[in-house]
Design a protein around this motif. Structure first.
Motif, PDB file in Angstrom:
ATOM      1  N   UNK A 116      51.124  17.342  63.230  1.00  0.00           N
ATOM      2  CA  UNK A 116      51.602  17.795  62.135  1.00  0.00           C
ATOM      3  C   UNK A 116      51.325  16.913  60.862  1.00  0.00           C
ATOM      4  N   UNK A 117      50.653  17.437  59.975  1.00  0.00           N
ATOM      5  CA  UNK A 117      50.273  16.872  58.651  1.00  0.00           C
ATOM      6  C   UNK A 117      50.993  17.293  57.452  1.00  0.00           C
ATOM      7  N   UNK A 118      51.776  16.668  56.742  1.00  0.00           N
ATOM      8  CA  UNK A 118      52.229  17.086  55.574  1.00  0.00           C
ATOM      9  C   UNK A 118      51.115  16.665  54.360  1.00  0.00           C
ATOM     10  N   UNK A 119      50.806  17.698  53.665  1.00  0.00           N
ATOM     11  CA  UNK A 119      49.668  17.650  52.654  1.00  0.00           C
ATOM     12  C   UNK A 119      50.018  16.784  51.447  1.00  0.00           C
ATOM     13  N   UNK A 120      49.079  16.011  51.040  1.00  0.00           N
ATOM     14  CA  UNK A 120      49.498  15.425  49.663  1.00  0.00           C
ATOM     15  C   UNK A 120      48.507  15.840  48.577  1.00  0.00           C
ATOM     16  N   UNK A 121      47.368  16.195  48.952  1.00  0.00           N
ATOM     17  CA  UNK A 121      46.418  16.722  47.837  1.00  0.00           C
ATOM     18  C   UNK A 121      45.981  17.866  48.679  1.00  0.00           C
ATOM     19  N   UNK A 122      45.689  19.154  47.963  1.00  0.00           N
ATOM     20  CA  UNK A 122      44.500  20.025  48.438  1.00  0.00           C
ATOM     21  C   UNK A 122      43.789  20.698  47.214  1.00  0.00           C
ATOM     22  N   UNK A 123      43.032  21.799  47.387  1.00  0.00           N
ATOM     23  CA  UNK A 123      42.469  22.289  46.157  1.00  0.00           C
ATOM     24  C   UNK A 123      42.011  23.733  46.394  1.00  0.00           C
ATOM     25  N   UNK A 124      41.345  24.176  45.448  1.00  0.00           N
ATOM     26  CA  UNK A 124      40.756  25.307  45.480  1.00  0.00           C
ATOM     27  C   UNK A 124      39.473  25.395  45.443  1.00  0.00           C
ATOM     28  N   UNK A 125      38.536  26.120  46.461  1.00  0.00           N
ATOM     29  CA  UNK A 125      37.182  26.018  46.590  1.00  0.00           C
ATOM     30  C   UNK A 125      36.560  27.108  45.828  1.00  0.00           C
ATOM     31  N   UNK A 126      35.372  27.010  45.406  1.00  0.00           N
ATOM     32  CA  UNK A 126      34.587  27.872  44.919  1.00  0.00           C
ATOM     33  C   UNK A 126      34.381  29.124  45.802  1.00  0.00           C
ATOM     34  N   UNK A 127      34.314  28.679  47.341  1.00  0.00           N
ATOM     35  CA  UNK A 127      34.292  29.722  48.208  1.00  0.00           C
ATOM     36  C   UNK A 127      35.565  30.629  48.292  1.00  0.00           C
ATOM     37  N   UNK A 128      36.617  30.030  47.758  1.00  0.00           N
ATOM     38  CA  UNK A 128      37.841  31.087  47.654  1.00  0.00           C
ATOM     39  C   UNK A 128      37.728  32.035  46.890  1.00  0.00           C
ATOM     40  N   UNK A 129      36.789  31.725  45.650  1.00  0.00           N
ATOM     41  CA  UNK A 129      36.632  32.688  44.727  1.00  0.00           C
ATOM     42  C   UNK A 129      35.916  34.212  45.225  1.00  0.00           C
ATOM     43  N   UNK A 130      35.286  33.944  46.172  1.00  0.00           N
ATOM     44  CA  UNK A 130      34.696  35.217  46.898  1.00  0.00           C
ATOM     45  C   UNK A 130      35.884  36.084  47.239  1.00  0.00           C
ATOM     46  N   UNK A 131      36.832  35.952  48.174  1.00  0.00           N
ATOM     47  CA  UNK A 131      37.948  36.923  48.475  1.00  0.00           C
ATOM     48  C   UNK A 131      38.565  37.186  47.287  1.00  0.00           C
TER      49      UNK A 131
ATOM     50  N   UNK B 230      38.398  30.851  38.352  1.00  0.00           N
ATOM     51  CA  UNK B 230      37.694  32.238  38.120  1.00  0.00           C
ATOM     52  C   UNK B 230      36.976  32.090  36.714  1.00  0.00           C
ATOM     53  N   UNK B 231      37.913  31.971  35.758  1.00  0.00           N
ATOM     54  CA  UNK B 231      37.548  31.948  34.326  1.00  0.00           C
ATOM     55  C   UNK B 231      36.444  30.690  34.080  1.00  0.00           C
ATOM     56  N   UNK B 232      36.185  30.072  34.846  1.00  0.00           N
ATOM     57  CA  UNK B 232      35.171  28.763  34.654  1.00  0.00           C
ATOM     58  C   UNK B 232      35.657  27.863  33.886  1.00  0.00           C
ATOM     59  N   UNK B 233      37.037  27.860  33.486  1.00  0.00           N
ATOM     60  CA  UNK B 233      37.951  26.949  32.646  1.00  0.00           C
ATOM     61  C   UNK B 233      38.091  25.630  33.349  1.00  0.00           C
ATOM     62  N   UNK B 234      38.196  25.571  34.675  1.00  0.00           N
ATOM     63  CA  UNK B 234      38.069  24.447  35.201  1.00  0.00           C
ATOM     64  C   UNK B 234      36.938  24.337  36.447  1.00  0.00           C
ATOM     65  N   UNK B 235      36.406  23.151  36.646  1.00  0.00           N
ATOM     66  CA  UNK B 235      35.427  23.087  37.609  1.00  0.00           C
ATOM     67  C   UNK B 235      36.066  23.185  38.873  1.00  0.00           C
ATOM     68  N   UNK B 236      37.103  22.213  38.977  1.00  0.00           N
ATOM     69  CA  UNK B 236      37.564  22.339  40.539  1.00  0.00           C
ATOM     70  C   UNK B 236      39.213  21.826  40.088  1.00  0.00           C
ATOM     71  N   UNK B 237      40.061  22.912  40.810  1.00  0.00           N
ATOM     72  CA  UNK B 237      41.240  22.565  40.430  1.00  0.00           C
ATOM     73  C   UNK B 237      42.250  21.650  41.737  1.00  0.00           C
ATOM     74  N   UNK B 238      42.733  20.615  41.706  1.00  0.00           N
ATOM     75  CA  UNK B 238      43.511  19.784  42.543  1.00  0.00           C
ATOM     76  C   UNK B 238      44.979  20.245  42.905  1.00  0.00           C
ATOM     77  N   UNK B 239      45.540  20.711  43.871  1.00  0.00           N
ATOM     78  CA  UNK B 239      46.785  20.914  43.902  1.00  0.00           C
ATOM     79  C   UNK B 239      47.468  19.736  44.642  1.00  0.00           C
ATOM     80  N   UNK B 240      48.936  19.648  44.021  1.00  0.00           N
ATOM     81  CA  UNK B 240      49.807  18.736  44.813  1.00  0.00           C
ATOM     82  C   UNK B 240      50.916  19.381  45.429  1.00  0.00           C
ATOM     83  N   UNK B 241      51.186  19.543  46.662  1.00  0.00           N
ATOM     84  CA  UNK B 241      51.876  20.449  47.275  1.00  0.00           C
ATOM     85  C   UNK B 241      53.249  19.507  46.986  1.00  0.00           C
TER      86      UNK B 241
END
Lengths: 349, 349
Positions: free
Chosen positions: A34-49, A338-349
Motif C-alpha cells: 500500500x503506497x501513500x502517494x506524495x506526487x503524481x501528475x497529469x499525462x499528455x495521454x490522459x488528454x486523449x480520453x 488541455x489549453x496548453x497553458x501548462x506543459x505538465x502539471x504535478x499534483x500533490x495528494x
C-alpha cells in the motif's frame, strides 16, 4: 493512514474530471504494497480520453505516474519496507517472468499492460501496488527531497523519452528529430543527447517548451509542421532527412511527418500512443528501408540506468513540470494542459 | 558480340510476355560496361505486373537478376575487364556515395532504386551496366562453372533473404518464422540458419518447396495460413509467437499474419514488395512493442559476406532454381511460375 475513503480524480466524460471520495485500497494479496502517494501528475495521454471518452456515470479513475511512500506491505514482499520512497512505473510488473527479465516489463506475464492489476489511478491519495517486489523501485531520498519532480518523471515520461531514443538508435553520428514538444518529446531530446546525438532537431510550436528543449540538448527548432515542417527539416539536413525520428505525439499526421523526415535506412521510434489503426507503410517506406519501432515504454527497465544522474543532479528532467497543484485541483490541471497553458502539471495528494 | 539488335523479354499486358528483337545496348558513358548475360531468371516480384500491369503497347523490358560476362568497358572503368564473369545486383549503385559506403546501395545517390539507370531488363542478351565499378561484382569462375545458379542468387534472392534475416535480427536464441515458400522465403530460411537461428518455422503450402526449406534449415513447417496459420505458430511457440518474422510475400494478409505471430518485443522484417499502401500499425502493435523493418535489399552489400560459402560449395542457394529454359521460352517461364509449377525459372540467353 487513511482507512475509510480517499480523494481520487475520476473522469466521467470529455472535459469532466472531478475529485471524489473513493474507497481506499488495502492490501489484498501477500505480494501487495500500500503506497501513500506524495506526487503524481497529469499525462499528455490522459488528454486523449479527456477529448473523446465515452461518458461513464461511474467515472474512471485517472493517472498512472506515481511517487509515494510505502505504508504497508503484504507478507511476501521483501524488497520494500514501510517508509521507503518508491517510484511506481506506469505499468506494473512481476520482475521475474521472462519478459521482465528481458526488460519488456510492459508485457509482464503476471501484470503488464494487457492485464488490469492495480486498484486505482495515480491521481489519488493511496495506491494498492500489486507485485510490489517487481513493481516498486525504492529510492534513497525522503519525501521532502528537492528531487521529487525528477524522480516522478522516471515513472513514465523520462523513461518513455529514453525508450524512444534508445529503440530509435540515437547516438553519436546520428541526426535525430523529435516530433512533439510535450514532456515526452522534451525528455526524448534529453535522452538522445545523453546517448551521444549531437544534432537534435526539435519540432514544436511552443517557444517556452522548445526553449527548454534547447536546454535539454536540441540544436535546432522547427516550429512548422505537416509539409512545411517536413520541408524545413529536409532543408536542415541537406535534403536527406534524419537517421532517427522520435515520434512523441501519437496522431497520424505526426507519423506522416516522421515518414517525411526520416532518412533512407532510418528509424522512426513511436512513443506517442497511436490514435489510429492503419498507417502508411507501403512501397515508399519499403523502398527507403525505413524501420518503425518503439512502443509502450518498459520504464521499469530504464530506472537502473537513468536514476544515478537524477540523484546526482547531473540531469533535471523534472523541469518539465511547470505547474504544481493540489490533487483537489486536478480538474484545473487537466484544463491547463488541455489549453496548453501548462506543459505538465504535478499534483500533490 | 551482337551489334544491331538483341533478344529480350518484354511484357505488354497482364499475362502477355514476349521475347522480341530489341535495340542492343552499347557503352554510352565512360563508366559503363557492356555485359553479355549468361544466366538470368524470373522473379516472384515479376508476377505482380504479370497480374496487374496497365497494358502498354510498347512493352516493358523485364527482369532484374543478372549473371554475365563483361564484353566491353568504358574508359573510366577500373575494377572489371572484358572476360570477367560478374554478378549484377538488381539495383545499380556507384559504390562511393555515403549511402553505398553505409551499405544501403539501394539508395545510392547516383543510381539506386529511385533512379532508372540501366537500359534494359535482365531477361535479355545484353546489358548496359552503368557505374560499372560500383555495380558489378566480378567472381573468379568461368561461364561454364557449376556454380552459376548459386551465383545468380546473389544478384537478388539470396541477398534479399539475407537482408530479411539480418534486419529482423535472426540469431542464436531467437525463434524465427518465415512467411512464404518462394525463393526469397526459402533463402531467408537458409540465411536465418546461417545467422545461428535454431528454431525456424516456415509457413508455406507447397510440399516440394517446404521440403527444400527443411534442407535449408527449417525445423517446422506450417502449411495453413491466416487465422489458422497464426494459431498453429502460436501453438508451436507456447502461445507467444516468434521473436523474428521474415515476411517474403508482400500482400497485406501476409503482413497481418506476421503481426499475428510476432512475439511482444519482436521484429518483422519485410522483403516482399508491399502490394498495399496502408497497414495495421496502431495501438495493438504499439502496446506489444513490435518493430517493422526490412525493405528493398541492398544485395550488393551482402555479396562480400555471402560469396565465400557459395564458392566453397558450403551452401547451395541455387537449388531454388527448379526449371531452366532458354530466354526464348521466357513466356513459358512466367506461366510456370504463375501456376506455381515452377519455384524459380532460370533463363539462358
Amino acid at each position: 493512514m487513511l482507512t475509510g475513503g480517499m480523494r481520487a480524480a475520476y473522469m466521467f466524460a470529455p472535459g469532466d474530471v472531478r475529485v471524489i471520495d473513493a474507497p481506499a485500497p488495502r492490501i489484498e494479496e501477500p505480494t501487495d504494497a500500500l503506497v501513500r502517494l506524495v506526487r503524481t501528475c497529469v499525462c499528455g495521454s490522459d488528454l486523449h480520453p479527456y477529448h473523446s471518452m465515452a461518458p461513464n456515470p461511474d467515472g474512471t479513475s485517472m493517472g498512472h505516474e506515481y511517487l509515494g511512500v510505502v505504508e504497508e506491505v503484504g507478507a511476501e514482499v521483501v524488497t520494500v519496507r514501510p517508509g521507503d520512497l518508491v517510484i511506481v512505473p506506469f505499468v506494473f510488473s512481476c520482475g521475474v517472468c521472462d519478459f521482465c527479465r528481458e526488460g519488456l516489463q510492459t508485457s509482464c506475464r503476471r501484470a503488464g499492460l494487457a492485464s488490469r492489476l492495480g486498484s486505482a489511478g495515480a491521481q489519488a491519495e493511496l495506491l494498492r501496488a500489486p507485485l510490489a517486489d517487481g513493481t516498486l523501485y525504492p529510492v534513497p531520498v525522503d519525501e521532502h527531497s528537492g528531487l521529487l519532480a525528477s524522480l516522478l518523471t522516471l515513472s513514465d515520461v523520462y523513461g518513455t523519452g529514453f525508450h524512444a531514443a534508445l529503440t530509435g538508435g540515437a547516438g553519436p553520428e546520428t541526426t535525430v528529430a523529435v516530433i512533439g514538444d510535450g514532456a515526452v518529446g522534451l525528455l526524448a531530446v534529453l535522452s538522445a543527447r545523453r546517448l551521444g546525438a549531437e544534432r537534435i532537431i526539435l519540432m514544436g510550436r511552443h517557444a517556452a517548451r522548445t526553449d527548454l528543449g534547447r536546454e535539454f540538448g536540441a540544436t535546432d527548432v522547427v516550429a512548422t509542421r505537416a509539409d512545411e515542417g517536413v520541408e524545413a527539416v529536409r532543408e536542415l539536413t541537406g535534403g536527406d532527412g534524419c537517421h532517427v525520428v522520435l515520434e512523441a505525439v501519437g496522431h497520424l499526421p505526426a507519423l506522416e511527418q516522421a515518414l517525411g523526415i526520416v532518412r533512407a535506412g532510418g528509424r522512426i521510434a513511436r512513443v506517442g500512443v497511436p490514435q489510429y489503426r492503419e498507417g502508411p507503410i507501403g512501397r515508399e517506406q519499403f523502398a527507403r528501408n525505413v524501420t518503425i519501432t518503439g512502443g509502450v515504454a518498459p520504464v521499469r527497465h530504464y530506472i537502473d540506468r537513468l536514476l544515478p544522474d537524477v540523484l546526482s543532479g547531473e540531469v533535471d528532467p523534472g523541469r518539465v513540470f511547470d505547474v504544481e497543484l493540489s490533487l483537489d485541483d486536478a480538474a484545473r490541471g487537466y484544463e491547463l494542459m488541455d489549453r496548453r497553458e501548462a506543459l505538465k502539471v504535478m499534483l500533490r495528494p
